[in-house]
Motif scaffolding. Structure first.
Motif, PDB file in Angstrom:
ATOM      1  N   THR A  19      18.557   8.428  21.703  1.00  0.00           N
ATOM      2  CA  THR A  19      17.746   8.479  22.901  1.00  0.00           C
ATOM      3  C   THR A  19      18.417   7.661  23.996  1.00  0.00           C
ATOM      4  N   PRO A  20      18.730   8.265  25.121  1.00  0.00           N
ATOM      5  CA  PRO A  20      19.352   7.492  26.196  1.00  0.00           C
ATOM      6  C   PRO A  20      18.387   6.442  26.733  1.00  0.00           C
ATOM      7  N   THR A  21      18.924   5.285  27.050  1.00  0.00           N
ATOM      8  CA  THR A  21      18.098   4.203  27.584  1.00  0.00           C
ATOM      9  C   THR A  21      18.633   3.796  28.947  1.00  0.00           C
ATOM     10  N   GLY A  22      17.865   3.040  29.657  1.00  0.00           N
ATOM     11  CA  GLY A  22      18.280   2.554  30.961  1.00  0.00           C
ATOM     12  C   GLY A  22      17.907   3.512  32.079  1.00  0.00           C
ATOM     13  N   ARG A  23      18.243   3.100  33.276  1.00  0.00           N
ATOM     14  CA  ARG A  23      17.956   3.932  34.442  1.00  0.00           C
ATOM     15  C   ARG A  23      18.943   5.075  34.544  1.00  0.00           C
TER      16      ARG A  23
END
Length: 92
Positions: A19-23
């Protein structure tokens, strides 16, 4: 019961790993291309920012930073002069 809970944690950890995280990026590559075309047409950074829906600073940063050129032309000349082989170098 312990086995079920453990399997559940394994599934969640695997899901979390992909799952990609961050902005996310505020300017997508498509919007940067649009901004470049608008700049070529003579629009100001403020007008471009309004058109693509971003801030003036973000547009300015995206258009003045060339990701394909790691070194500026001046920096390339300095690095080349330092790496130049001369007759007094190790290669005798």
């Amino acid at each position: 019961m312990y086995r079920i809970a453990r399997e559940h944690n394994v599934k969640n950890n695997a899901r979390r790993a992909f799952t990609p995280t961050g902005r996310g990026k505020s300017l997508t590559p498509g919007r940067i291309g649009t901004a470049r075309r608008l700049r070529d047409d003579g629009l100001s950074f403020r007008q471009i920012a309004q058109a693509v829906g971003s801030s003036r600073a973000t547009v300015h940063r995206a258009l003045t930073t060339d990701p394909t050129a790691a070194l500026s032309a001046d920096r390339v000349a300095v690095v080349a002069s330092r790496n130049c082989c001369t007759s007094s170098s190790v290669h005798s």
